[in-house]
Structure formats: structure tokens, C-alpha cells
Design an enzyme around this catalytic site. Structure first.
Site, PDB file in Angstrom:
ATOM      1  N   HIS A 108      16.837  -9.848 -10.501  1.00 19.53           N
ATOM      2  CA  HIS A 108      16.038  -8.618 -10.720  1.00 19.53           C
ATOM      3  C   HIS A 108      16.997  -7.432 -10.652  1.00 19.53           C
ATOM      4  CE1 HIS A 108      12.183  -6.252  -9.674  1.00 19.53           C
ATOM      5  NE2 HIS A 108      13.133  -5.387  -9.358  1.00 19.53           N
ATOM      6  N   ASN A 146      14.073  -0.423 -14.080  1.00 14.23           N
ATOM      7  CA  ASN A 146      14.533  -1.810 -14.224  1.00 14.23           C
ATOM      8  C   ASN A 146      15.264  -1.926 -15.555  1.00 14.23           C
ATOM      9  OD1 ASN A 146      11.792  -2.002 -12.647  1.00 14.23           O
ATOM     10  ND2 ASN A 146      12.844  -3.926 -12.265  1.00 14.23           N
ATOM     11  N   ARG A 158       3.856  -3.482 -12.894  1.00 19.55           N
ATOM     12  CA  ARG A 158       3.964  -3.279 -11.442  1.00 19.55           C
ATOM     13  C   ARG A 158       5.176  -2.397 -11.097  1.00 19.55           C
ATOM     14  NH1 ARG A 158       7.554  -3.613  -7.397  1.00 19.55           N
ATOM     15  NH2 ARG A 158       8.443  -5.470  -8.361  1.00 19.55           N
ATOM     16  N   CYS A 172      11.558   1.851  -7.098  1.00 12.85           N
ATOM     17  CA  CYS A 172      10.790   1.738  -5.863  1.00 12.85           C
ATOM     18  C   CYS A 172      10.703   3.121  -5.224  1.00 12.85           C
ATOM     19  CB  CYS A 172      11.467   0.743  -4.923  1.00 12.85           C
ATOM     20  SG  CYS A 172      10.652   0.656  -3.328  1.00 12.85           S
TER      21      CYS A 172
HETATM   22  P1  HMG Z   1       1.145   0.722   7.528  1.00 20.56           P
HETATM   23  O1  HMG Z   1       0.730   2.160   7.441  1.00 20.56           O
HETATM   24  O2  HMG Z   1       2.142   0.330   8.562  1.00 20.56           O
HETATM   25  O3  HMG Z   1      -0.121  -0.238   7.579  1.00 20.56           O
HETATM   26  O4  HMG Z   1       1.722   0.321   6.083  1.00 20.56           O
HETATM   27  P2  HMG Z   1      -1.097  -0.600   8.731  1.00 20.56           P
HETATM   28  O5  HMG Z   1      -1.120  -2.091   8.861  1.00 20.56           O
HETATM   29  O6  HMG Z   1      -0.854   0.240   9.962  1.00 20.56           O
HETATM   30  O7  HMG Z   1      -2.493  -0.148   8.096  1.00 20.56           O
HETATM   31  C1  HMG Z   1      -2.755   1.226   7.854  1.00 20.56           C
HETATM   32  C2  HMG Z   1      -3.895   1.339   6.833  1.00 20.56           C
HETATM   33  O8  HMG Z   1      -3.488   0.751   5.579  1.00 20.56           O
HETATM   34  C3  HMG Z   1      -5.164   0.598   7.243  1.00 20.56           C
HETATM   35  O9  HMG Z   1      -6.241   1.289   6.653  1.00 20.56           O
HETATM   36  C4  HMG Z   1      -5.019  -0.722   6.534  1.00 20.56           C
HETATM   37  O10 HMG Z   1      -6.255  -1.363   6.264  1.00 20.56           O
HETATM   38  C5  HMG Z   1      -4.384  -0.302   5.217  1.00 20.56           C
HETATM   39  P3  HMG Z   1      -7.067   2.444   7.446  1.00 20.56           P
HETATM   40  O11 HMG Z   1      -7.596   1.742   8.673  1.00 20.56           O
HETATM   41  O12 HMG Z   1      -6.054   3.520   7.772  1.00 20.56           O
HETATM   42  O13 HMG Z   1      -8.059   2.869   6.438  1.00 20.56           O
HETATM   43  N1  HMG Z   1      -3.626  -1.389   4.620  1.00 20.56           N
HETATM   44  C6  HMG Z   1      -3.804  -1.805   3.352  1.00 20.56           C
HETATM   45  N2  HMG Z   1      -4.617  -1.372   2.372  1.00 20.56           N
HETATM   46  C7  HMG Z   1      -4.554  -2.039   1.214  1.00 20.56           C
HETATM   47  N3  HMG Z   1      -3.711  -3.077   0.966  1.00 20.56           N
HETATM   48  C8  HMG Z   1      -2.897  -3.513   1.925  1.00 20.56           C
HETATM   49  C9  HMG Z   1      -2.919  -2.863   3.184  1.00 20.56           C
HETATM   50  N4  HMG Z   1      -2.233  -3.046   4.326  1.00 20.56           N
HETATM   51  C10 HMG Z   1      -2.687  -2.131   5.200  1.00 20.56           C
HETATM   52  N5  HMG Z   1      -2.071  -4.544   1.694  1.00 20.56           N
HETATM   53  C11 HMG Z   1       2.043  -1.341   4.367  1.00 20.56           C
HETATM   54  C12 HMG Z   1       2.187  -0.993   5.843  1.00 20.56           C
HETATM   55  C13 HMG Z   1       2.768  -2.630   4.137  1.00 20.56           C
HETATM   56  C14 HMG Z   1       0.570  -1.470   4.042  1.00 20.56           C
HETATM   57  C15 HMG Z   1       2.645  -0.172   3.527  1.00 20.56           C
HETATM   58  O14 HMG Z   1       3.921   0.079   4.003  1.00 20.56           O
HETATM   59  C16 HMG Z   1       2.705  -0.501   2.058  1.00 20.56           C
HETATM   60  O15 HMG Z   1       1.683  -0.595   1.386  1.00 20.56           O
HETATM   61  N6  HMG Z   1       3.929  -0.667   1.525  1.00 20.56           N
HETATM   62  C17 HMG Z   1       4.127  -1.071   0.133  1.00 20.56           C
HETATM   63  C18 HMG Z   1       5.284  -0.341  -0.451  1.00 20.56           C
HETATM   64  C19 HMG Z   1       5.494  -0.762  -1.884  1.00 20.56           C
HETATM   65  O16 HMG Z   1       4.567  -1.123  -2.593  1.00 20.56           O
HETATM   66  N7  HMG Z   1       6.749  -0.683  -2.357  1.00 20.56           N
HETATM   67  C20 HMG Z   1       7.085  -1.049  -3.698  1.00 20.56           C
HETATM   68  C21 HMG Z   1       7.087  -2.528  -3.923  1.00 20.56           C
HETATM   69  S1  HMG Z   1       8.581  -3.325  -3.396  1.00 20.56           S
HETATM   70  C22 HMG Z   1       9.705  -3.036  -4.662  1.00 20.56           C
HETATM   71  O17 HMG Z   1       9.433  -2.284  -5.544  1.00 20.56           O
HETATM   72  C23 HMG Z   1      10.986  -3.804  -4.675  1.00 20.56           C
HETATM   73  C24 HMG Z   1      10.998  -4.933  -5.705  1.00 20.56           C
HETATM   74  O18 HMG Z   1      10.783  -4.472  -7.002  1.00 20.56           O
HETATM   75  C25 HMG Z   1      12.363  -5.648  -5.668  1.00 20.56           C
HETATM   76  C26 HMG Z   1      13.507  -4.654  -5.702  1.00 20.56           C
HETATM   77  O19 HMG Z   1      13.728  -4.031  -6.741  1.00 20.56           O
HETATM   78  O20 HMG Z   1      14.139  -4.509  -4.660  1.00 20.56           O
HETATM   79  C27 HMG Z   1       9.925  -5.987  -5.391  1.00 20.56           C
HETATM   80 MG    MG Z   2      12.338  -3.550  -8.299  1.00 15.87          MG
END
Ligand code: HMG
Ligand code: MG
Length: 300
Positions: free
Chosen positions: A207, A249, A16, A240
Site C-alpha cells: 500500500h 495513494n 475509503r 490519512c
Molecule cells: P475514542 O474517542 O478513543 O473512542 O476514538 P471511544 O471508544 O472513547 O468512544 C468515543 C465515542 O465514539 C463513543 O460515542 C463511541 O460509541 C464512539 P459517544 O458515547 O461519545 O457518543 N465510537 C464509534 N462510533 C462509530 N464507530 C466506531 C466507534 N468507536 C467508538 N467504530 C476511535 C477511538 C478508534 C473510535 C477513533 O480514534 C477513530 O474512529 N479512529 C479512526 C481513524 C481513521 O479512520 N483513520 C483513517 C484510517 S487508517 C488509514 O488511513 C491508514 C491506512 O490507509 C494504511 C496506511 O496508509 O497507513 C489503512
Molecule cells: Mg493509506
């Protein structure tokens, strides 16, 4: 006397966090082999993928297929979900462990999830109750717990407050992240010592990203604070896409090597871990730079 546990749990985040920032799409079949070999190396808790928007993170667009083919009844198979849509997608699978993720820093959370930290919590708290009623294992990933790429130093009290909100909501685990690899060992010892005493009934995991090569020192400091669970990524992959400076990581192989050298059991077989890295390596846009991997590569 050093405070060292007899055993440490490694939570493998390579499939992931490790892959989410890769420029070129890693074929789904390769991801599945990677996961299978990581399991074979003894990694029992793993983040398999994330149910996020494929427009935001195209690399995770095959999440449903990964979950369908990679669940292991004897292991903890974790998937990330940022919102209601993500959790509904989890419900359509047999996965039983969900990680939600929120940044302490508002600026980071807006870049990562398009919501303020407060709005994310308003959405997630009822979802967490629902997941617990359905008997899911719930992990909360706390991003920017020490530093934010946009806001700088984060107040310890703000991180503790967010952790408290998640504990009150009923999560099983807090994974507390140094997202951009900027924390120093004394800061890790201080925060994790407090979290340990405040939340004795919650699994606490550290983490670390290794941007400034302090991750092993931070793990050592966290061990002293009583932490015995660490998120790591095979090959040191990761980062990220919405946090500039979040390079890889800490590498699973370097952490396992250090811990095992100190007589701490991780249950991970280093040779089999290298086999897992070799599956994914030809598909990466970066070199594997972990100390253990480079030494190994020179001797074969
Ligand atoms: P948004 O554009 O504000 O979403 O994104 P929305 O609610 O307005 O929806 C827009 C479109 O996205 C819609 O589809 C929704 O259905 C779809 P459309 O009508 O345009 O076809 N949608 C989705 N599709 C699939 N799965 C979903 C989903 N939600 C909405 N869950 C959203 C908001 C949260 C979706 C977006 O910002 C996003 O996906 N962000 C994820 C970012 C990410 O993955 N970052 C990396 C992980 S975190 C990390 O790495 C940190 C960590 O490791 C710890 C650390 O190190 O700090 C954990
Ligand atoms: Mg991370």
C-alpha cells in the site's frame, strides 16, 4: 531476468482511503456511483468505507448506507473497523470482509486510534479470532511500516513483529503501508522479500502513498520481491487525516497503465476507470494529478 508475475490483483481503496481526507462531504449518492463504476471497470476487491467514529472522520459517517447499497456478491467488499464498536457495526450488515488497522509506530497509532499499538493488538487479537470463527475474510492494514510522521524511520524488525502477531492471530491478508510515502525502492524490496519468505500462506499486499513520487518505483521493486497485490486509489486520491504527509495513494490508472504495458494482466479497463473518476471529480477539493489522467484529459 526481471521477476514479473503474469497477473496482478489491484485492491481499489479510493472510496475509503481516497475520500476519507476530502474536506467537503462527498454526497452519498456520488460515492455509490463511484463504487459502481469502479466495479464496472473490473475492480473486484475494494475498500468501500470504514466504520470509524464519525466525530473523527466525518466523511465516513454514511458507512452503513454505503454498505447496504453497494455490496456485490461477486466481489470482495472490504470495510475498515478499528475496534469492537466498529466490528459490531459490521455484524449488522451483510459485509463479509473486514480490515483492521494498526500502526507499527505508537505515536501514530495514538493519533489515529487513540490507543497504543500494544493496546490495539490486545483488543483486536480476540476480535480477529471471532471474525475467523464466523468465516469473515480478515485483512490487517499495517500503517507506518517504513516511516512515521512523528517517530521517523521504523525498524524493519518492528514491522515484521507486528505482521507476525497478525499472522498468528489468523488474518488472511497483510496490507503493508508506506503511510507517508517516504520509503525507497530498496527498502521495499528488502521488507517485502522478508515478508514473502516468512509468511508464505498469507496474502501480502503493498500500500503506497505517492508523496515523493516514488510509488511506481516502489511497486516495481515490490514486484521483484514477489508481491502481486497492490492497494491503489482511482485518481490518486487519498491520505490519512492523522498522518501529516500522507498525500494521495498511488493512482490506480498509473499502476494499471504501467503493469499492462509490461504485459501483466490487471483485469482493469482504463477507459471505464476514467468514467469512475469523472463521477467523483466535481465533488473533490483537489485536482486529479495522475499522469495517465492528465494525458487522457488533454486528448479528449
Ligand atoms: P475514542 O474517542 O478513543 O473512542 O476514538 P471511544 O471508544 O472513547 O468512544 C468515543 C465515542 O465514539 C463513543 O460515542 C463511541 O460509541 C464512539 P459517544 O458515547 O461519545 O457518543 N465510537 C464509534 N462510533 C462509530 N464507530 C466506531 C466507534 N468507536 C467508538 N467504530 C476511535 C477511538 C478508534 C473510535 C477513533 O480514534 C477513530 O474512529 N479512529 C479512526 C481513524 C481513521 O479512520 N483513520 C483513517 C484510517 S487508517 C488509514 O488511513 C491508514 C491506512 O490507509 C494504511 C496506511 O496508509 O497507513 C489503512
Ligand atoms: Mg493509506
Amino acid at each position: 531476468m526481471l521477476n514479473l508475475p503474469k497477473k496482478v490483483t489491484i485492491i481499489e481503496v479510493g472510496p475509503r482511503d481516497g475520500l476519507q481526507n476530502e474536506k467537503l462531504f462527498v454526497p452519498t449518492v456520488i460515492k455509490k456511483q463511484f463504487i459502481s463504476r469502479l466495479r464496472n471497470a473490473g475492480l473486484q476487491e475494494m475498500e468501500l468505507t470504514s466504520f470509524v467514529s464519525p466525530k473523527w472522520v466525518p466523511q465516513m459517517s454514511d458507512a452503513a448506507e454505503i454498505v447496504t447499497d453497494c455490496l456485490d456478491a461477486d466481489a470482495r467488499n472490504i470495510v475498515l473497523a478499528p475496534n469492537r464498536r466498529g466490528v459490531d457495526r459490521v455484524y449488522s450488515t451483510d459485509c463479509q470482509a473486514v480490515a483492521v488497522f494498526v500502526g507499527v509506530s505508537n505515536s501514530f497509532n495514538l493519533k489515529n486510534i487513540n490507543k497504543t499499538t500494544k493496546d490495539s493488538m490486545t483488543e483486536l487479537v480476540p476480535i480477529i479470532s471471532e471474525l475467523k470463527e464466523k468465516n469473515y475474510f480478515v485483512r490487517a492494514c499495517i500503517s507506518t511500516a517504513f516511516y512515521c510522521p512523528y517517530e521517523g524511520k521504523i525498524n524493519e524488525s518492528d514491522t515484521i513483529k507486528l505482521c507476525q502477531e497478525f499472522v498468528d492471530a489468523g488474518v488472511d491478508e497483510l496490507s503493508v503501508a508506506d503511510t507517508i510515502g517516504m520509503a525507497a525502492p530498496d527498502e521495499c524490496f528488502a521488507l517485502f522479500s522478508q515478508l514473502k519468505s516468512l509468511f508464505p500462506h498469507t496474502l501480502l499486499t503493498a500500500h503506497f502513498h505517492d508523496t515523493r513520487k516514488l510509488a511506481l518505483a516502489n511497486i516495481f521493486a515490490s514486484l521483484q520481491a514477489g508481491i502481486d497485490r497492490f492497494d491503489t486509489s482511482a485518481g490518486g486520491l487519498g491520505g490519512c487525516p492523522f498522518a501529516p504527509g500522507a498525500s494521495g495513494n498511488v493512482a490506480t490508472e498509473d499502476v494499471v497503465y504501467m503493469l499492462e504495458r509490461m504485459g501483466i494482466d490487471t483485469g482493469v479497463d482504463l477507459n471505464k476507470l476514467i468514467d469512475a473518476i469523472e463521477v467523483v471529480r466535481p465533488h473533490l477539493s483537489r485536482q486529479i494529478e495522475s499522469g495517465y489522467y492528465r494525458l487522457h484529459a488533454q486528448t479528449v
